[in-house]
Design an enzyme around this catalytic site. Structure first.
Site, PDB file in Angstrom:
ATOM      1  N   GLU A 196       0.804  11.080  -6.406  1.00 36.14           N
ATOM      2  CA  GLU A 196       1.698  11.671  -7.416  1.00 36.14           C
ATOM      3  C   GLU A 196       0.934  11.964  -8.707  1.00 36.14           C
ATOM      4  OE1 GLU A 196       1.608   8.671  -6.273  1.00 36.14           O
ATOM      5  OE2 GLU A 196       2.043   7.138  -7.789  1.00 36.14           O
ATOM      6  N   ARG A 197      -0.326  11.484  -8.768  1.00 40.34           N
ATOM      7  CA  ARG A 197      -1.095  11.702 -10.001  1.00 40.34           C
ATOM      8  C   ARG A 197      -1.900  12.990  -9.969  1.00 40.34           C
ATOM      9  NH1 ARG A 197      -3.479   5.860 -11.595  1.00 40.34           N
ATOM     10  NH2 ARG A 197      -3.557   5.297  -9.400  1.00 40.34           N
TER      11      ARG A 197
ATOM     12  N   CYS B 148     -14.368   4.847  -4.105  1.00 39.25           N
ATOM     13  CA  CYS B 148     -14.326   3.579  -3.370  1.00 39.25           C
ATOM     14  C   CYS B 148     -15.723   3.187  -2.917  1.00 39.25           C
ATOM     15  CB  CYS B 148     -13.401   3.683  -2.174  1.00 39.25           C
ATOM     16  SG  CYS B 148     -14.028   4.820  -0.948  1.00 39.25           S
TER      17      CYS B 148
ATOM     18  N   PHE C   8      -5.471   8.891  -5.671  1.00 44.90           N
ATOM     19  CA  PHE C   8      -5.728   9.937  -6.673  1.00 44.90           C
ATOM     20  C   PHE C   8      -7.191  10.362  -6.721  1.00 44.90           C
ATOM     21  CE2 PHE C   8      -7.267   6.390  -9.244  1.00 44.90           C
ATOM     22  CZ  PHE C   8      -8.307   6.967  -9.956  1.00 44.90           C
TER      23      PHE C   8
ATOM     24  N   LYS D  71       1.705  13.021   2.016  1.00 54.34           N
ATOM     25  CA  LYS D  71       2.143  12.583   0.687  1.00 54.34           C
ATOM     26  C   LYS D  71       0.902  12.411  -0.183  1.00 54.34           C
ATOM     27  CE  LYS D  71       2.713   8.932  -1.703  1.00 54.34           C
ATOM     28  NZ  LYS D  71       2.401   9.383  -3.062  1.00 54.34           N
TER      29      LYS D  71
ATOM     30  N   GLU E 253     -11.818  -5.214  -8.495  1.00 58.11           N
ATOM     31  CA  GLU E 253     -12.362  -3.843  -8.477  1.00 58.11           C
ATOM     32  C   GLU E 253     -12.077  -3.217  -9.836  1.00 58.11           C
ATOM     33  OE1 GLU E 253     -10.248  -0.984  -6.013  1.00 58.11           O
ATOM     34  OE2 GLU E 253     -12.142  -0.003  -5.531  1.00 58.11           O
TER      35      GLU E 253
HETATM   36  P1  NAD Z   1      -2.919   3.369  -5.215  1.00 61.36           P
HETATM   37  O1  NAD Z   1      -2.828   2.258  -4.242  1.00 61.36           O
HETATM   38  O2  NAD Z   1      -2.367   3.173  -6.566  1.00 61.36           O
HETATM   39  O3  NAD Z   1      -2.174   4.663  -4.621  1.00 61.36           O
HETATM   40  C1  NAD Z   1      -2.421   5.113  -3.309  1.00 61.36           C
HETATM   41  C2  NAD Z   1      -1.130   5.644  -2.708  1.00 61.36           C
HETATM   42  O4  NAD Z   1      -0.200   4.571  -2.597  1.00 61.36           O
HETATM   43  C3  NAD Z   1      -0.482   6.700  -3.577  1.00 61.36           C
HETATM   44  O5  NAD Z   1      -0.031   7.744  -2.751  1.00 61.36           O
HETATM   45  C4  NAD Z   1       0.669   5.978  -4.260  1.00 61.36           C
HETATM   46  O6  NAD Z   1       1.795   6.781  -4.448  1.00 61.36           O
HETATM   47  C5  NAD Z   1       0.997   4.851  -3.298  1.00 61.36           C
HETATM   48  N1  NAD Z   1       1.389   3.613  -3.982  1.00 61.36           N
HETATM   49  C6  NAD Z   1       0.937   3.163  -5.177  1.00 61.36           C
HETATM   50  N2  NAD Z   1       1.483   1.967  -5.462  1.00 61.36           N
HETATM   51  C7  NAD Z   1       2.293   1.657  -4.427  1.00 61.36           C
HETATM   52  C8  NAD Z   1       3.116   0.538  -4.128  1.00 61.36           C
HETATM   53  N3  NAD Z   1       3.227  -0.483  -4.967  1.00 61.36           N
HETATM   54  N4  NAD Z   1       3.792   0.548  -2.972  1.00 61.36           N
HETATM   55  C9  NAD Z   1       3.674   1.565  -2.111  1.00 61.36           C
HETATM   56  N5  NAD Z   1       2.911   2.647  -2.346  1.00 61.36           N
HETATM   57  C10 NAD Z   1       2.218   2.703  -3.481  1.00 61.36           C
HETATM   58  O7  NAD Z   1      -4.451   3.811  -5.265  1.00 61.36           O
HETATM   59  P2  NAD Z   1      -5.114   4.829  -6.268  1.00 61.36           P
HETATM   60  O8  NAD Z   1      -5.212   4.199  -7.612  1.00 61.36           O
HETATM   61  O9  NAD Z   1      -4.472   6.160  -6.144  1.00 61.36           O
HETATM   62  O10 NAD Z   1      -6.579   4.961  -5.643  1.00 61.36           O
HETATM   63  C11 NAD Z   1      -7.634   4.095  -5.988  1.00 61.36           C
HETATM   64  C12 NAD Z   1      -7.802   3.025  -4.959  1.00 61.36           C
HETATM   65  O11 NAD Z   1      -8.033   3.598  -3.692  1.00 61.36           O
HETATM   66  C13 NAD Z   1      -9.020   2.143  -5.232  1.00 61.36           C
HETATM   67  O12 NAD Z   1      -8.696   0.816  -4.937  1.00 61.36           O
HETATM   68  C14 NAD Z   1     -10.060   2.664  -4.262  1.00 61.36           C
HETATM   69  O13 NAD Z   1     -11.062   1.751  -3.906  1.00 61.36           O
HETATM   70  C15 NAD Z   1      -9.195   3.010  -3.098  1.00 61.36           C
HETATM   71  N6  NAD Z   1      -9.853   3.969  -2.225  1.00 61.36           N
HETATM   72  C16 NAD Z   1     -10.338   3.505  -1.045  1.00 61.36           C
HETATM   73  C17 NAD Z   1     -11.009   4.362  -0.194  1.00 61.36           C
HETATM   74  C18 NAD Z   1     -11.574   3.859   1.095  1.00 61.36           C
HETATM   75  O14 NAD Z   1     -11.831   4.659   1.977  1.00 61.36           O
HETATM   76  N7  NAD Z   1     -11.754   2.546   1.249  1.00 61.36           N
HETATM   77  C19 NAD Z   1     -11.173   5.708  -0.548  1.00 61.36           C
HETATM   78  C20 NAD Z   1     -10.651   6.148  -1.760  1.00 61.36           C
HETATM   79  C21 NAD Z   1      -9.984   5.268  -2.599  1.00 61.36           C
END
Ligand code: NAD
Length: 514
Positions: A188-189, A293, A161, A185, A395
């Site tokens: 969804e947020r 991140c 998101f 994909k 985190e």
């Molecule tokens: P998230 O893991 O909740 O969601 C990411 C994606 O995974 C979404 O599309 C979501 O629909 C899907 N998802 C969520 N829960 C899932 C599950 N249990 N099983 C399968 N799929 C699932 O992450 P977020 O809250 O949207 O984003 C924040 C996180 O992303 C933080 O941890 C941040 O550090 C990380 N991030 C990392 C980078 C990097 O390059 N290292 C860059 C941006 C964000």
């Protein structure tokens, strides 16, 4: 009048987010929707469908159908379309940013940066004719070996998101210019920016099916991971989801790259430029409400620099927390009430475990009553933190800065290297040799020297390591490694020898071409 939102005002007629197939937006047939609320007000913005199985399969059918012809187009043609996409993203920059501010909550200026950092990847992808070149060598008399970088077929990107434009654009331009077709994909947020990007791909002239967008949460992710026609998956998000995605996708024989969570430290030395340090850390800890991140969420004061804490706190106090469309806003709300509750609970846990809250953003509310129901957390600074505390181990992903004190740079390096994450790190010093020694000894994969958020530009690659990536970070996003991720090499060895016509014996020993 702009045809996109410019305020957080309540939307009178809420329209469901469509999905995107064969260059057309379609309403989903689903009965299951995910409500998307403006984080500054919690007003309903849209409902995001949980795409049905039939819709998801149709998206892959479309991408599969589009692949042969897309691969058969010349790289120069694909480059022309990418030039057009780049121009269209620039033309729609404000519109994209406004959508991000509405759905994600970050300030408009920050949202513009989100778009630009993605746009730069698309611009760099225009170098594909050079990046996709293979190699050739005359390996023996009358014999040459050459390599080709061929696309994989249908590939997918699963996005988080926090960067609604940048992260889809870490994948889409690189994957498609290399000749793949893509299932996107978005989170969804906040899928709105990805939907605008899909529209711009269509306007740029991408053929039907080259980019399709499906929606949803875990069900959609599982579909992508289990669908055999999808050859590669790019994932960015949390460790919880990403480690699962990597394991299941890899077990199903797919290429998977997964960028995960972080805990980024700044080591501050007495010889640094204090002003640069304070401004940099305040900006990088609290910008985007800490939901990056590469946010600098932890300061390690070396020696006497701990005396600079009051100045750091005073500087953080000057930040304006407000609706992202407000001109004075430095940071907006966090993404959801659940996220706010989690951040506040982690702040409380620090207090319970003996740390000291020197700036407390819990309970913050902007003066404007319209924002009374938003997900607000003000800048928070916690000192006397130790590595055992939950606030340090997890985190936080909110506007919270942790402070630790050590006596020497070596102690700072040991502390930082003991942390399981390895996304980014920064050192503040005016000494070249000190910075160089730090650079060698530090394990984190992206190092800033007097630079707070060293996210590499797209002629390089995003090189987090340790638990900030899955699979040891064998493949990284964008740049040359991004092209490698989305292509497979074919190596051809050819012989054109007149002597072949007259040779009399079969060679049965292993050919060595000596
Ligand atoms: P998230 O893991 O909740 O969601 C990411 C994606 O995974 C979404 O599309 C979501 O629909 C899907 N998802 C969520 N829960 C899932 C599950 N249990 N099983 C399968 N799929 C699932 O992450 P977020 O809250 O949207 O984003 C924040 C996180 O992303 C933080 O941890 C941040 O550090 C990380 N991030 C990392 C980078 C990097 O390059 N290292 C860059 C941006 C964000």
């Amino acid at each position: 009048m702009a045809s996109y939102p410019t305020t957080h005002a309540k939307i009178e007629t809420v329209v469901d987010t469509p999905w995107f197939i064969d260059n057309a937006f379609k309403p989903s047939e689903t009965t299951e929707f995910i409500a998307l609320h403006d984080p500054a007000t919690n007003n309903l913005v849209t409902r995001v469908p949980q795409s049905t199985d039939a819709e998801m399969r149709a998206a892959v059918d479309s991408a599969q159908r589009a692949f042969p012809a897309w691969w058969a187009t010349s790289v120069l043609h694909r480059q022309q379309l990418m030039f057009r996409l780049v121009a269209l993203i620039r033309e729609n920059w404000d519109r994209l940013a406004a959508n991000i501010t509405l759905e994600q909550g970050k300030t408009l200026a920050d949202a513009k940066g989100d778009v630009l950092r993605g746009l730069q990847v698309a611009e760099a992808a225009c170098g594909a004719p050079e990046l996709l070149k293979g190699e050739v060598l005359e390996v023996a008399k009358d014999m040459e070996t050459r390599t080709y970088k061929e696309p994989l077929g249908v590939v997918a990107a699963i996005c988080p998101f926090n960067f609604p434009a940048m992260i889809p654009l870490w994948s889409l331009p690189v994957a498609t210019i290399a000749g793949n077709t893509m299932i996107l994909k978005p989170s969804e947020r906040d899928p709105g920016a990805a939907m605008i990007i899909a529209e711009l791909c269509q306007k740029a002239g991408f053929p039907d099916g080259v980019v399709n967008v499906i929606h949803g949460a875990k069900q959609t992710v599982n579909f992508i991971l289990d669908e055999p026609r999808i050859k590669a998956v790019s994932f960015v998000g949390s460790n919880q989801a990403g480690e699962y995605v990597f394991a299941r996708g890899s077990a199903n024989g797919k290429r998977v790259q997964a960028n995960l969570g972080a805990k980024n430290h700044a080591a501050v030395l007495p010889d640094c430029n204090k002003n640069n340090f304070i401004k940099s850390v305040v900006g990088a800890a609290f910008g985007a409400a800490g939901q990056r991140c590469m946010a600098l969420s932890t300061v390690v004061f070396v020696g006497g620099t701990k005396d600079w804490l009051p100045e750091l706190v005073d500087n953080a106090k000057t930040l304006q927390v407000n609706g992202g469309f407000e001109a004075d806003a430095d940071l907006g709300p966090v993404i959801s009430p659940q996220s706010k509750a989690r951040i506040e609970e982690l702040i409380a846990s620090a207090e319970d475990e003996g740390a000291k809250i020197v700036l407390d953003g819990r309970g913050f509310k902007p003066a404007n009553e319209d924002y009374a129901k938003g997900n607000w957390v003000g800048p928070t600074i916690i000192t006397e933190v130790t590595p055992k505390m939950r606030c340090y181990r997890e985190e936080i992903f909110g506007p919270v800065l942790l402070c630790l004190n050590v006596a020497t740079l070596d102690e700072a390096i040991d502390l930082i290297n003991d942390n399981e994450y390895g996304n980014g790190v920064a050192i503040f010093t005016s000494s070249g040799p000190t910075a160089e020694s730090f650079r060698r000894k530090i394990e984190a994969g992206q190092v800033g020297i007097n630079v707070p958020i060293p996210v590499p530009l797209p002629m390089f690659s995003f090189t987090g390591n340790k638990r900030s990536v899955a699979g040891g970070g064998a493949t990284t996003f964008y740049g040359r490694p991004g092209i490698s991720f989305y292509t497979q090499q074919k190596t051809v060895t050819a012989k054109w020898a007149e002597s072949d016509a007259i040779s009399t014996r079969a060679e049965v020993a292993m050919p060595t071409q000596q």
